[in-house]
Design an enzyme around this catalytic site. Structure first.
Site, PDB file in Angstrom:
ATOM      1  N   ASP A   1      -7.047  -2.062   1.817  1.00  0.00           N
ATOM      2  CA  ASP A   1      -7.587  -1.189   2.853  1.00  0.00           C
ATOM      3  C   ASP A   1      -8.206  -2.092   3.914  1.00  0.00           C
ATOM      4  OD1 ASP A   1      -8.342   1.256   3.957  1.00  0.00           O
ATOM      5  OD2 ASP A   1     -10.215   1.350   2.831  1.00  0.00           O
TER       6      ASP A   1
ATOM      7  N   ASP B   1     -10.208  -1.729   7.497  1.00  0.00           N
ATOM      8  CA  ASP B   1     -10.838  -0.778   8.420  1.00  0.00           C
ATOM      9  C   ASP B   1     -11.490  -1.514   9.581  1.00  0.00           C
ATOM     10  OD1 ASP B   1     -10.291   1.477   6.853  1.00  0.00           O
ATOM     11  OD2 ASP B   1     -12.160   1.284   5.721  1.00  0.00           O
TER      12      ASP B   1
ATOM     13  N   ARG C   1      -6.157   1.726  -4.028  1.00  0.00           N
ATOM     14  CA  ARG C   1      -5.267   1.089  -3.075  1.00  0.00           C
ATOM     15  C   ARG C   1      -5.239  -0.422  -3.260  1.00  0.00           C
ATOM     16  NH1 ARG C   1      -8.920   3.065   0.801  1.00  0.00           N
ATOM     17  NH2 ARG C   1      -8.456   5.023  -0.165  1.00  0.00           N
TER      18      ARG C   1
ATOM     19  N   ARG D   1       0.832  -1.199   0.000  1.00  0.00           N
ATOM     20  CA  ARG D   1       0.000   0.000   0.000  1.00  0.00           C
ATOM     21  C   ARG D   1       0.864   1.244   0.000  1.00  0.00           C
ATOM     22  NH1 ARG D   1      -5.360   1.654   2.885  1.00  0.00           N
ATOM     23  NH2 ARG D   1      -5.334   3.868   2.457  1.00  0.00           N
TER      24      ARG D   1
HETATM   25  N1  ROI Z   1     -15.766   2.192  -3.321  1.00  0.00           N
HETATM   26  C1  ROI Z   1     -16.005   0.878  -3.157  1.00  0.00           C
HETATM   27  N2  ROI Z   1     -16.928   0.290  -3.940  1.00  0.00           N
HETATM   28  N3  ROI Z   1     -15.345   0.140  -2.231  1.00  0.00           N
HETATM   29  C2  ROI Z   1     -14.395   0.710  -1.430  1.00  0.00           C
HETATM   30  O1  ROI Z   1     -13.790   0.015  -0.579  1.00  0.00           O
HETATM   31  C3  ROI Z   1     -14.125   2.094  -1.579  1.00  0.00           C
HETATM   32  N4  ROI Z   1     -13.192   2.729  -0.812  1.00  0.00           N
HETATM   33  C4  ROI Z   1     -12.923   4.029  -0.971  1.00  0.00           C
HETATM   34  C5  ROI Z   1     -13.667   4.897  -1.937  1.00  0.00           C
HETATM   35  C6  ROI Z   1     -12.693   5.596  -2.882  1.00  0.00           C
HETATM   36  C7  ROI Z   1     -14.434   5.921  -1.130  1.00  0.00           C
HETATM   37  N5  ROI Z   1     -14.615   4.136  -2.725  1.00  0.00           N
HETATM   38  C8  ROI Z   1     -14.845   2.808  -2.556  1.00  0.00           C
HETATM   39  O2  ROI Z   1     -12.004   4.600  -0.213  1.00  0.00           O
END
Ligand code: ROI
Length: 166
Positions: free
Chosen positions: A101, A103, A98, A89
């Protein structure tokens, strides 16, 4: 239990990738999370594909994992950031595409309000790619702030999500 030892918490982790073979990125992250100390991976949702919320980015693959852990919240956050960084990343731009991610969505019933970590995760509401996979693992759950997952789902159409089999 040895006194002073922290108890296990059920943590839900939102996972996302839109670069470098996203499903492989999620599988790599699951393997790494399964090896975290004082933790066990207790569930994984289906994988879902959807358009990015921001235009001009590749489609995302998302999933949610359930982790039972005795790690403290910020120790878990550090460990997840190490996994993100270990999978290449690069933090070039906020909200940018990315490889991975991770979270922390929910940390047991804890309402955490730290500069680096807030739970329930601020952005989980109205995000189908978080709520539907979470509902596979924790149907009917009530969040630590009192909101009910079913009510969030009712306001969040499934439309645009594509569930991958397997
Ligand atoms: N859109 C989708 N479909 N899934 C994500 O994990 C995701 N993550 C983001 C942004 C760019 C807001 N859009 C996303 O950070």
């Amino acid at each position: 239990m040895i006194s002073g030892q922290s108890s296990m918490e059920r943590v839900y982790i939102g996972m996302g990738s839109n670069l470098a073979a996203p499903a492989e990125q999620l599988r790599g992250a699951l393997k790494a999370m399964a090896q975290l100390p004082d933790s066990s991976l207790s569930g994984v949702s289906s994988f879902y594909v959807s358009d990015s919320l921001l235009p001009g980015q590749p489609r995302y693959t998302n999933a949610v994992a359930a982790l039972d852990t005795a790690l403290a919240p910020l120790a878990l956050l550090d460990a997840l950031q190490d996994i993100e960084n270990g999978q290449g990343r690069e933090r070039l731009e906020r909200w940018g595409p990315r490889t991975l991610d991770l979270d922390i969505l929910l940390f047991g019933d804890q309402l955490i309000d730290e500069p680096r970590l807030k739970t329930p995760h601020y952005h989980m509401q109205a995000r189908a790619f978080v709520l539907y996979p979470l509902a596979e693992l924790a149907p009917g759950i009530t969040l630590a702030d009192g909101r009910k997952l079913n009510e969030l789902l009712a306001d969040c159409p499934f439309e645009g999500l594509e569930r991958l089999s397997g």
